[in-house]
Motif scaffolding. Structure first.
Motif, mmCIF file in Angstrom:
data_model
loop_
_atom_site.group_PDB
_atom_site.id
_atom_site.type_symbol
_atom_site.label_atom_id
_atom_site.label_comp_id
_atom_site.label_asym_id
_atom_site.label_seq_id
_atom_site.Cartn_x
_atom_site.Cartn_y
_atom_site.Cartn_z
ATOM 1 N N LEU A 515 1.326 -31.888 -6.107
ATOM 2 C CA LEU A 515 2.423 -32.829 -5.857
ATOM 3 C C LEU A 515 1.996 -34.274 -6.061
ATOM 4 O O LEU A 515 2.837 -35.152 -6.277
ATOM 5 C CB LEU A 515 2.957 -32.635 -4.431
ATOM 6 C CG LEU A 515 3.481 -31.226 -4.110
ATOM 7 C CD1 LEU A 515 4.102 -31.218 -2.713
ATOM 8 C CD2 LEU A 515 4.493 -30.768 -5.144
ATOM 9 N N SER A 516 0.688 -34.524 -6.018
ATOM 10 C CA SER A 516 0.204 -35.890 -6.197
ATOM 11 C C SER A 516 0.508 -36.421 -7.593
ATOM 12 O O SER A 516 0.555 -37.631 -7.822
ATOM 13 C CB SER A 516 -1.311 -35.945 -5.952
ATOM 14 O OG SER A 516 -1.989 -35.064 -6.845
ATOM 15 N N THR A 517 0.723 -35.521 -8.542
ATOM 16 C CA THR A 517 0.959 -35.948 -9.936
ATOM 17 C C THR A 517 2.418 -36.291 -10.207
ATOM 18 O O THR A 517 2.724 -36.790 -11.287
ATOM 19 C CB THR A 517 0.521 -34.826 -10.903
ATOM 20 O OG1 THR A 517 1.317 -33.655 -10.661
ATOM 21 C CG2 THR A 517 -0.947 -34.488 -10.720
ATOM 22 N N ILE A 518 3.331 -36.021 -9.265
ATOM 23 C CA ILE A 518 4.759 -36.230 -9.532
ATOM 24 C C ILE A 518 5.418 -37.161 -8.529
ATOM 25 O O ILE A 518 6.647 -37.239 -8.450
ATOM 26 C CB ILE A 518 5.520 -34.878 -9.533
ATOM 27 C CG1 ILE A 518 5.346 -34.173 -8.182
ATOM 28 C CG2 ILE A 518 5.042 -33.995 -10.660
ATOM 29 C CD1 ILE A 518 6.293 -33.017 -7.989
ATOM 30 N N GLN A 519 4.646 -37.884 -7.760
ATOM 31 C CA GLN A 519 5.215 -38.731 -6.713
ATOM 32 C C GLN A 519 6.105 -39.837 -7.275
ATOM 33 O O GLN A 519 7.021 -40.303 -6.599
ATOM 34 C CB GLN A 519 4.098 -39.347 -5.871
ATOM 35 C CG GLN A 519 3.356 -38.332 -5.024
ATOM 36 C CD GLN A 519 2.303 -38.969 -4.142
ATOM 37 O OE1 GLN A 519 2.253 -40.197 -4.004
ATOM 38 N NE2 GLN A 519 1.463 -38.156 -3.526
ATOM 39 N N HIS A 520 5.842 -40.227 -8.529
ATOM 40 C CA HIS A 520 6.612 -41.324 -9.121
ATOM 41 C C HIS A 520 7.732 -40.826 -10.023
ATOM 42 O O HIS A 520 8.327 -41.622 -10.751
ATOM 43 C CB HIS A 520 5.679 -42.248 -9.915
ATOM 44 C CG HIS A 520 4.568 -42.829 -9.085
ATOM 45 N ND1 HIS A 520 4.817 -43.723 -8.059
ATOM 46 C CD2 HIS A 520 3.226 -42.645 -9.102
ATOM 47 C CE1 HIS A 520 3.668 -44.072 -7.491
ATOM 48 N NE2 HIS A 520 2.682 -43.421 -8.101
ATOM 49 N N ALA A 521 8.021 -39.526 -9.976
ATOM 50 C CA ALA A 521 9.110 -38.982 -10.788
ATOM 51 C C ALA A 521 10.448 -39.534 -10.307
ATOM 52 O O ALA A 521 10.644 -39.785 -9.105
ATOM 53 C CB ALA A 521 9.118 -37.458 -10.711
ATOM 54 N N ASP A 522 11.380 -39.751 -11.224
ATOM 55 C CA ASP A 522 12.703 -40.261 -10.854
ATOM 56 C C ASP A 522 13.462 -39.265 -9.982
ATOM 57 O O ASP A 522 14.238 -39.651 -9.117
ATOM 58 C CB ASP A 522 13.516 -40.556 -12.124
ATOM 59 C CG ASP A 522 12.878 -41.664 -12.951
ATOM 60 O OD1 ASP A 522 12.847 -42.807 -12.462
ATOM 61 O OD2 ASP A 522 12.397 -41.370 -14.056
ATOM 62 N N LYS A 523 13.257 -37.990 -10.247
ATOM 63 C CA LYS A 523 13.931 -36.962 -9.455
ATOM 64 C C LYS A 523 13.031 -35.735 -9.383
ATOM 65 O O LYS A 523 12.365 -35.384 -10.357
ATOM 66 C CB LYS A 523 15.281 -36.592 -10.060
ATOM 67 C CG LYS A 523 16.079 -35.592 -9.221
ATOM 68 C CD LYS A 523 17.363 -35.189 -9.936
ATOM 69 C CE LYS A 523 18.341 -36.354 -9.996
ATOM 70 N NZ LYS A 523 19.651 -35.936 -10.573
ATOM 71 N N ILE A 524 13.027 -35.095 -8.223
ATOM 72 C CA ILE A 524 12.257 -33.871 -8.029
ATOM 73 C C ILE A 524 13.228 -32.763 -7.632
ATOM 74 O O ILE A 524 14.034 -32.940 -6.715
ATOM 75 C CB ILE A 524 11.172 -34.050 -6.937
ATOM 76 C CG1 ILE A 524 10.184 -35.138 -7.349
ATOM 77 C CG2 ILE A 524 10.441 -32.726 -6.700
ATOM 78 C CD1 ILE A 524 9.190 -35.506 -6.249
ATOM 79 N N LEU A 525 13.152 -31.633 -8.321
ATOM 80 C CA LEU A 525 13.967 -30.470 -7.993
ATOM 81 C C LEU A 525 13.084 -29.418 -7.343
ATOM 82 O O LEU A 525 12.036 -29.064 -7.889
ATOM 83 C CB LEU A 525 14.615 -29.877 -9.244
ATOM 84 C CG LEU A 525 15.531 -30.784 -10.067
ATOM 85 C CD1 LEU A 525 16.099 -30.003 -11.248
ATOM 86 C CD2 LEU A 525 16.661 -31.333 -9.217
ATOM 87 N N VAL A 526 13.498 -28.908 -6.209
ATOM 88 C CA VAL A 526 12.766 -27.855 -5.505
ATOM 89 C C VAL A 526 13.495 -26.544 -5.758
ATOM 90 O O VAL A 526 14.648 -26.371 -5.351
ATOM 91 C CB VAL A 526 12.670 -28.134 -3.998
ATOM 92 C CG1 VAL A 526 11.884 -27.021 -3.310
ATOM 93 C CG2 VAL A 526 12.024 -29.488 -3.750
ATOM 94 N N LEU A 527 12.828 -25.621 -6.464
ATOM 95 C CA LEU A 527 13.424 -24.337 -6.800
ATOM 96 C C LEU A 527 12.903 -23.243 -5.870
ATOM 97 O O LEU A 527 11.710 -23.219 -5.535
ATOM 98 C CB LEU A 527 13.104 -23.956 -8.256
ATOM 99 C CG LEU A 527 13.658 -24.870 -9.358
ATOM 100 C CD1 LEU A 527 13.219 -24.382 -10.719
ATOM 101 C CD2 LEU A 527 15.163 -24.935 -9.295
ATOM 102 N N GLU A 528 13.800 -22.361 -5.499
ATOM 103 C CA GLU A 528 13.418 -21.207 -4.683
ATOM 104 C C GLU A 528 14.287 -20.023 -5.108
ATOM 105 O O GLU A 528 15.528 -20.092 -5.026
ATOM 106 C CB GLU A 528 13.599 -21.499 -3.191
ATOM 107 C CG GLU A 528 13.131 -20.347 -2.304
ATOM 108 C CD GLU A 528 13.294 -20.658 -0.826
ATOM 109 O OE1 GLU A 528 13.024 -19.760 -0.002
ATOM 110 O OE2 GLU A 528 13.712 -21.787 -0.492
ATOM 111 N N GLN A 529 13.628 -18.975 -5.608
ATOM 112 C CA GLN A 529 14.313 -17.763 -6.053
ATOM 113 C C GLN A 529 15.438 -18.079 -7.037
ATOM 114 O O GLN A 529 16.534 -17.535 -6.982
ATOM 115 C CB GLN A 529 14.856 -16.975 -4.864
ATOM 116 C CG GLN A 529 13.764 -16.445 -3.950
ATOM 117 C CD GLN A 529 14.319 -15.619 -2.800
ATOM 118 O OE1 GLN A 529 15.526 -15.560 -2.587
ATOM 119 N NE2 GLN A 529 13.425 -14.976 -2.067
ATOM 120 N N GLY A 530 15.141 -18.996 -7.964
ATOM 121 C CA GLY A 530 16.069 -19.287 -9.043
ATOM 122 C C GLY A 530 17.179 -20.260 -8.704
ATOM 123 O O GLY A 530 18.072 -20.490 -9.530
#
Length: 564
Positions: A515-530
């Motif tokens: 997760l340390s590599t994406i802290q500056h992403a404009d948006k983060i999507l959390v996927l669970e079971q599709g």
């Protein structure tokens, strides 16, 4: 086309030249030898020599031209098959062993080459030769012809039985060859796993079993040949015996001359030889039929990616939108359920979630490696199906976690044989991602051969080369599938710096384990079971104290423990 008609002409010439010899010998014995005509005998001997030389030349030209045409046909078939395989969906490769495809493209097509060069043309020539021999025999004496052919029905029946048995046998042989190729290819590729888990003896026993089945199938076909050819020889000998008996009786009654009997003995040998050769070529022909059926099944496979779109823009902005996308590798077993999100040009979106959550499926669909079941995927406002497949993919740079390198130079692995990409462009991309220094240290630099799957390079070096390969095409959309998860901390810092440079001015979709590599992403999507369970920026997701926050705490704790 000219070569084909020349082959037809040579086939006819060969069929006519062969039966002329017994007829000339008959004339020589009954006319010249019987009457003591020495000059006539010398003339006929000279004529026979000329005939033999002409037959040898025609035979050479016929064999060479039939093989030449066969190789050209096989070249086109192999090219068409490989082109067809390249267009198949990844879904097809997921369920088809690679060794089986290698068998189709190499072994099965080599079998077809034998059919075209030795089978079809030769069999047509043999059949035509049989017709001409029958004409000469009936012209000489129809009664003696019927006597000599009295054993033919027995030979035809034996040949039919042989054909049916050998057909079943060669089906087994080709299946055994395919299984053998699949096993060897898979286990040599995965030899490190075999050795790591000390499984050499167990795998050897499996190989012995498959090899034993291959041996049984081949021995069975050899057995049929061992029975058939002695039977054919006996039937031919009986035919010659009947001719000698009937002809001798007629010669005693002064109804036949010696030349007729000698000619008929030669005719029988010539007549039965093509029949035996035709049966012998059932080996090649039956294997060819089996191989051609397998090739046709593969060529008729419709699991290819349709390339119906016509859009081929010079440049893309890089806007991506997933609109209520549903996808299943198998029917009704959805791995993505109602996925919707948007990424504006130049933005970065990150996908996180447990293994099997559907992260990799998202990027596979964007590049049209698989086709969606429901919904739509848009790039710059147009459905991805509206784009030419090559136009779409050349604007999407994909860096996978599992880097595949071919047994070739570094330059060829980066450009993939694209001559439009210069060395200067390669080195510029290498400098951008920080790979230039290690490439220049290698013997030969860009000409260094990385061997199969990049065995002579470290994991980090292979990953850097995959970065250069993505950047050298200057894509508008960058997709990173856990690109830093397999490298050490020092290399990760170097790659992360390169990633920041790569993402500048480009739309980026990142699948991240750390997760340390994406802290500056404009948006983060959390996927669970599709399904998308959470979305937002790093800070907002931490504030929600949901799945992402828990995952972040676990990784933070893990790093703290390592430092401690």
């Amino acid at each position: 086309m000219t070569q084909f008609w020349l082959l037809v002409l040579l086939t006819i010439a060969l069929a006519v030249l062969v039966p002329i010899r017994p007829y000339l010998i008959q004339i020589t014995i009954d006319n010249d030898v019987a009457n003591g005509d020495f000059d006539g005998l010398v003339f006929m001997i000279g004529l026979l020599i000329v005939l033999l030389v002409a037959q040898a030349f025609v035979q050479y030209a016929h064999t060479y031209l039939s093989s030449w045409l066969g190789q050209f046909i096989i070249r086109d078939i192999r090219t068409s098959l490989y082109e067809h395989i390249q267009k198949l969906r990844l879904k097809f490769f997921d369920k088809t062993p690679i060794g089986r495809l290698v068998t189709r493209n190499i072994s099965d097509i080599e079998t077809l080459a034998d059919v075209f060069s030795q089978g079809i043309a030769m069999m047509i020539g043999d059949l035509l030769q049989l017709v001409v021999i029958l004409i000469f025999m009936f012209y000489t004496d129809w009664k003696l012809t019927l006597v000599s052919l009295s054993t033919l029905p027995i030979l035809i029946f034996a040949t039919y039985i042989f054909k049916e048995k050998i057909k079943v046998s060669f089906n087994s042989v080709r299946t055994a060859v395919s299984n053998l190729n699949s096993f060897v290819q898979e286990h040599i590729t995965g030899m490190s796993i075999v050795q790591i888990f000390n499984s050499e003896e167990r795998e050897l026993e499996k190989f012995k079993d498959i090899n034993k089945e291959h041996k049984k199938a081949n021995i069975k076909s050899v057995m049929y040949y061992s029975v058939y050819f002695p039977v054919a020889e006996v039937i031919q000998a009986i035919g010659i015996g009947l001719v000698v008996w009937y002809g001798a009786v007629k010669m005693i009654d002064a109804q036949y001359q010696p030349g007729v009997l000698i000619a008929f003995i030669m005719y029988i040998q010539m007549f039965f030889r093509p029949i035996r050769m035709i049966a012998d070529r059932f080996n090649t022909l039956q294997m060819g039929i089996v191989s051609s059926n397998r090739l046709i099944d593969l060529l008729e496979n419709s699991e290819h990616i349709p390339n119906e779109g016509s859009r081929n823009p010079e440049d893309l902005e890089g806007r991506v939108k997933f609109d209520e996308v549903w996808f299943a590798y198998n029917e009704d077993d959805y791995v993505l359920k109602n996925i919707s999100f948007e990424v504006d040009s130049g933005q970065t979106i990150a996908l996180v979630g447990a293994t099997g959550a559907g992260k990799s499926s998202v990027i596979n669909l964007l590049s049209r490696f698989y086709e969606i079941n429901k919904g739509s995927i848009l790039v710059d406002g147009y459905d991805i199906d509206d784009y030419e497949l090559s136009a779409l993919r050349k604007n999407i740079g994909v860096v996978l976690q599992d880097v595949f390198l071919f047994s070739d130079t570094i330059e060829k692995n980066i450009t993939l044989g694209n001559d439009d990409i210069s060395r200067e462009q390669v080195m510029k991309a290498a400098e951008l991602v920080g790979a230039r220094e290690f490439i220049e240290r290698l013997p030969g630099g860009l000409d260094y051969n990385v061997m199969e799957r990049g065995a002579t390079l470290s994991v980090g070096q292979r990953q850097l080369i995959s970065f250069v390969r993505a950047m050298v095409y200057d894509p508008k959309i960058i997709v990173l599938d856990e690109a830093t998860s397999s490298v050490d901390t020092e290399t990760e810092e170097l790659i992360q710096l390169a990633i920041d440079r790569m993402m500048k001015g480009r739309t980026s979709i990142v699948i991240a384990h750390r997760l340390s590599t994406i802290q500056h992403a404009d948006k983060i999507l959390v996927l669970e079971q599709g399904e998308i369970k959470e979305s937002g920026s790093h800070d907002k997701l931490l504030a929600k104290d949901g799945y992402y926050a828990q995952l972040h705490k676990m990784q933070y704790k893990e790093v703290t423990n390592k430092i401690a």
